[in-house]
Structures are given as C-alpha cells and as structure tokens.
Design a protein around this motif. Structure first.
Motif, PDB file in Angstrom:
ATOM      1  N   ALA A  28      11.404   7.249  -7.651  1.00 56.99           N
ATOM      2  CA  ALA A  28      10.501   8.312  -7.218  1.00 56.99           C
ATOM      3  C   ALA A  28       9.125   7.677  -7.080  1.00 56.99           C
ATOM      4  O   ALA A  28       8.553   7.204  -8.071  1.00 56.99           O
ATOM      5  CB  ALA A  28      10.467   9.450  -8.221  1.00 56.99           C
ATOM      6  N   ALA A  29       8.618   7.613  -5.860  1.00 62.07           N
ATOM      7  CA  ALA A  29       7.354   6.927  -5.602  1.00 62.07           C
ATOM      8  C   ALA A  29       6.346   7.871  -4.960  1.00 62.07           C
ATOM      9  O   ALA A  29       6.690   8.632  -4.053  1.00 62.07           O
ATOM     10  CB  ALA A  29       7.586   5.718  -4.691  1.00 62.07           C
ATOM     11  N   ILE A  30       5.110   7.806  -5.437  1.00 60.82           N
ATOM     12  CA  ILE A  30       3.988   8.533  -4.847  1.00 60.82           C
ATOM     13  C   ILE A  30       2.888   7.511  -4.645  1.00 60.82           C
ATOM     14  O   ILE A  30       2.295   7.026  -5.617  1.00 60.82           O
ATOM     15  CB  ILE A  30       3.519   9.683  -5.756  1.00 60.82           C
ATOM     16  CG1 ILE A  30       4.688  10.605  -6.121  1.00 60.82           C
ATOM     17  CG2 ILE A  30       2.405  10.471  -5.077  1.00 60.82           C
ATOM     18  CD1 ILE A  30       4.350  11.639  -7.174  1.00 60.82           C
ATOM     19  N   VAL A  31       2.645   7.157  -3.401  1.00 63.07           N
ATOM     20  CA  VAL A  31       1.735   6.056  -3.095  1.00 63.07           C
ATOM     21  C   VAL A  31       0.676   6.521  -2.105  1.00 63.07           C
ATOM     22  O   VAL A  31       0.989   7.043  -1.033  1.00 63.07           O
ATOM     23  CB  VAL A  31       2.506   4.855  -2.517  1.00 63.07           C
ATOM     24  CG1 VAL A  31       1.542   3.720  -2.175  1.00 63.07           C
ATOM     25  CG2 VAL A  31       3.572   4.368  -3.498  1.00 63.07           C
ATOM     26  N   ASP A  32      -0.577   6.313  -2.480  1.00 64.08           N
ATOM     27  CA  ASP A  32      -1.709   6.623  -1.610  1.00 64.08           C
ATOM     28  C   ASP A  32      -2.202   5.305  -1.012  1.00 64.08           C
ATOM     29  O   ASP A  32      -2.684   4.427  -1.740  1.00 64.08           O
ATOM     30  CB  ASP A  32      -2.808   7.291  -2.433  1.00 64.08           C
ATOM     31  CG  ASP A  32      -3.974   7.759  -1.576  1.00 64.08           C
ATOM     32  OD1 ASP A  32      -3.790   7.877  -0.345  1.00 64.08           O
ATOM     33  OD2 ASP A  32      -5.056   7.994  -2.139  1.00 64.08           O
ATOM     34  N   SER A  33      -2.030   5.143   0.281  1.00 63.49           N
ATOM     35  CA  SER A  33      -2.430   3.891   0.930  1.00 63.49           C
ATOM     36  C   SER A  33      -3.112   4.177   2.268  1.00 63.49           C
ATOM     37  O   SER A  33      -2.840   5.201   2.909  1.00 63.49           O
ATOM     38  CB  SER A  33      -1.215   2.988   1.157  1.00 63.49           C
ATOM     39  OG  SER A  33      -0.309   3.578   2.075  1.00 63.49           O
ATOM     40  N   VAL A  34      -3.973   3.272   2.652  1.00 62.87           N
ATOM     41  CA  VAL A  34      -4.681   3.375   3.932  1.00 62.87           C
ATOM     42  C   VAL A  34      -4.714   1.995   4.582  1.00 62.87           C
ATOM     43  O   VAL A  34      -5.186   1.025   3.966  1.00 62.87           O
ATOM     44  CB  VAL A  34      -6.121   3.893   3.743  1.00 62.87           C
ATOM     45  CG1 VAL A  34      -6.860   3.904   5.075  1.00 62.87           C
ATOM     46  CG2 VAL A  34      -6.107   5.288   3.144  1.00 62.87           C
ATOM     47  N   ARG A  35      -4.186   1.896   5.783  1.00 63.31           N
ATOM     48  CA  ARG A  35      -4.227   0.671   6.577  1.00 63.31           C
ATOM     49  C   ARG A  35      -3.813  -0.568   5.778  1.00 63.31           C
ATOM     50  O   ARG A  35      -4.491  -1.602   5.765  1.00 63.31           O
ATOM     51  CB  ARG A  35      -5.618   0.478   7.190  1.00 63.31           C
ATOM     52  CG  ARG A  35      -5.962   1.527   8.255  1.00 63.31           C
ATOM     53  CD  ARG A  35      -7.250   1.186   8.966  1.00 63.31           C
ATOM     54  NE  ARG A  35      -8.395   1.375   8.085  1.00 63.31           N
ATOM     55  CZ  ARG A  35      -9.016   2.531   7.907  1.00 63.31           C
ATOM     56  NH1 ARG A  35      -8.602   3.610   8.543  1.00 63.31           N
ATOM     57  NH2 ARG A  35     -10.051   2.622   7.117  1.00 63.31           N
ATOM     58  N   GLY A  36      -2.671  -0.437   5.099  1.00 67.27           N
ATOM     59  CA  GLY A  36      -2.103  -1.597   4.418  1.00 67.27           C
ATOM     60  C   GLY A  36      -2.667  -1.903   3.058  1.00 67.27           C
ATOM     61  O   GLY A  36      -2.260  -2.871   2.415  1.00 67.27           O
TER      62      GLY A  36
END
Length: 326
Positions: free
Chosen positions: A244-252
């Motif tokens: 279960a993954a919750i990942v906040d990412s922007v442009r790599g």
C-alpha cells in the motif's frame, strides 16, 4: 462443529460485558469464525450475534476524515464515494480481498481481527503455538511458502492475512474500542496488531472485555495512492507480498512517501526508515533500492518463502515506478 449456545447483544455495552466472559465469541459476518469452528480450531461455548448493534455507519469527522463503524461491510466501505475519491488505496485493497460474496458479509472489525491462514494453524493434528501455546511451530521446518520473513519468532512465523489492514496502516488509521466497564480508548493501528514473540496466541492489543467499535481515518494524505497485491492466482488468494503506497511526487522528485506491506509479517509492516529515504529523493533505481533495503532490514526466509525477499524488492520498484512514471 461442537455444540454452542447463541444469543444477541442488544447494545454495545451488552456486547462488551459478554466479551468479558470465558468461551464467548462474537459473530457478525462469520466469514472466518465459522470456518474455524467447523475445523474445531475455535470452539466457543457461546456465540453472541452483534449484527443489530448501531455500528454500521460511515461518517465524516470534524477533522476532515472518516469514522467507519465496526459493522460496516467490506463491500459498502469499498464502494463509498468518499472512500473511493479520497482513500483509493483502501478501496483497492478491499476489492483485492476475497470474493464479492464474502465482502458482502465481512465487517470492518472482523477483517482487522481475522486470524492467520497458516496451514498448520488450521490443521488440529499439527503442533501450533498460536492454537495451542507451547506445542511448537510446524511451519518452521514445514511448508512455509506463505509465511513471514519479517517480525516472526521461534514461536511463530504466521502472517496476518488482511488486505484492508495494510491500507489502513498506510493511512495511519486509529481503532476505537470500549470495554465491559464502559471505558473507551483509541489505539493507533500501528499498535493494534501484535508480533508473536513468545506469545503468538495474543494477536491484538485488545484487553479482556474490550471490543472494537469503529476505525477512524485522518484527513486524506497528499499524493497518489496505489495498492499492489502479488499472489499465486489472480483472485481469491491471500497476498504473498502486497504494498500500500501513498507517494507525493512532482516531476520525478518524491516529496513524501508512505509504504505498508502485507504478506511479509505477522502484522501490516511499515518501516519509517524506508519512507525517510524516499523523502526529497529523485525517483529512480537508486532511491527505490535504498527504500527496499530499509524495508528488508533483518528479513530472512526459512526455506520455501526465501523468494519473498527479491519479490518484495521487485514489487516495491514496480509500485514506485508506476507512481513516479519511471
């Protein structure tokens, strides 16, 4: 199945008082309990039906989260628009578990409290410390393909089977309870399930005469939510590895990450060091490997489950790559 008496709880207080008596088990959906009774793994003297208790609602909290009653059915929880929109990892985890018929009956509290699917736990002719404390663990030298590579002990290497609990661990859920004296408390889900140690028969933090009334979710965290389940067949199978993954990412670049794992340990597994290694990291093989190294710190197989170590690494890579588009 051994003979038992049957009654209905008329209130939450009645149920908690009943829970304080020896030989009592609650029945709601019964999707796990009835199987165990048929095999005489569980032999309650009394079944208390709690289906009429007012614990079947999903309500918004003043903090912006959700409060899920103990008797909310898995189907209803997965289909709730608020869950689907804001807690997609939970909806996906629920839909990955069991069949539609079972989800129609299974409850939130029952799902959290379901017992392991270890082959030897279900076979009353084999030693099992979880079933008969002090008798031994047959899985250590037996067929242990589905068993734990993390968090186990010399007394037990069984895994917790819930998909829902893994998602709730990633979401930092809290479990609300009440006991037979009317005292309420809130237990972080991180502390709700216990590792086996020398007492594998004690599986949760619930005390005698204490029952689950609800699970509370905090406001939804930022980022993309994914639930990935790897199993032996496409449906109706428990996880070999789940994430279960919750990942906040922007442009790599990853700003924050939450990672919880199923199929690896006696409880939903979450490693703070793995999440910290991803915070402010550039998405890619190096950062993914660092996170996997942290998750697998101390992992070891016992024979048939050795494959879970590389499988966990590959599954985490796939999930993080999907979210960050790498």
């Amino acid at each position: 199945m051994k003979a038992f008496s049957y009654g209905r709880a008329q209130s939450v207080t009645d149920a908690a008082i009943a829970a304080n008596k020896p030989g009592v088990k609650f029945i709601a959906g019964g999707t796990n309990l009835l199987d165990l009774m048929k095999l005489q793994v569980e032999t309650p003297s009394t079944l208390v039906d709690i289906n009429r208790l007012p614990l079947g609602k999903i309500e918004e909290t003043s903090e912006g989260g959700l409060r899920i009653g103990a008797l909310v059915r898995n189907t209803d929880l997965a289909a709730d628009p608020r869950v689907r929109q804001h807690y997609g990892v939970l909806s996906r985890a629920l839909l990955a578990g069991a069949s539609a018929q079972l989800r129609n009956k299974a409850t939130t509290a029952g799902n959290l409290l379901q017992r392991t699917r270890c082959y030897y736990f279900y076979d009353v002719t084999k030693p099992c410390n979880k079933r008969v404390p002090g008798s031994g663990c047959s899985a250590l030298a037996g067929f242990n393909r589905i068993h734990a590579i993390l968090g186990g002990s010399e007394a037990c290497i069984a895994t917790h089977p819930s998909d829902m609990a893994v998602a709730m661990r990633a979401l930092d859920a809290k479990v609300e309870t009440i006991d037979h004296e009317g005292r309420a408390r809130t237990i972080p889900i991180a502390d709700f399930h216990r590792l086996p140690g020398r007492t594998p028969q004690i599986e949760s933090a619930l005390g005698t005469g204490e029952i689950v009334t609800a699970v509370t979710l905090p406001p939804p965290p930022p980022g993309t939510q994914v639930y990935r389940k790897v199993r032996d067949r496409a449906s109706y199978a428990f996880a070999l590895v789940s994430v279960a993954a919750i990942v906040d990412s922007v442009r790599g670049r990853i700003r924050s990450a939450r990672l919880a794992f199923g199929g690896l340990a006696p409880k939903p597994w979450r490693v703070t060091a793995a999440e910290q290694s991803l915070a402010n990291a550039v998405a890619g093989v190096n950062s993914f490997d660092a996170a996997a190294d942290a998750v697998l710190q101390g992992a070891h197989g016992v024979g048939s489950n050795d494959f879970k170590i590389p499988l966990t690494r590959r599954t985490l890579h796939a999930v993080l790559g999907e979210i960050t588009r790498i």
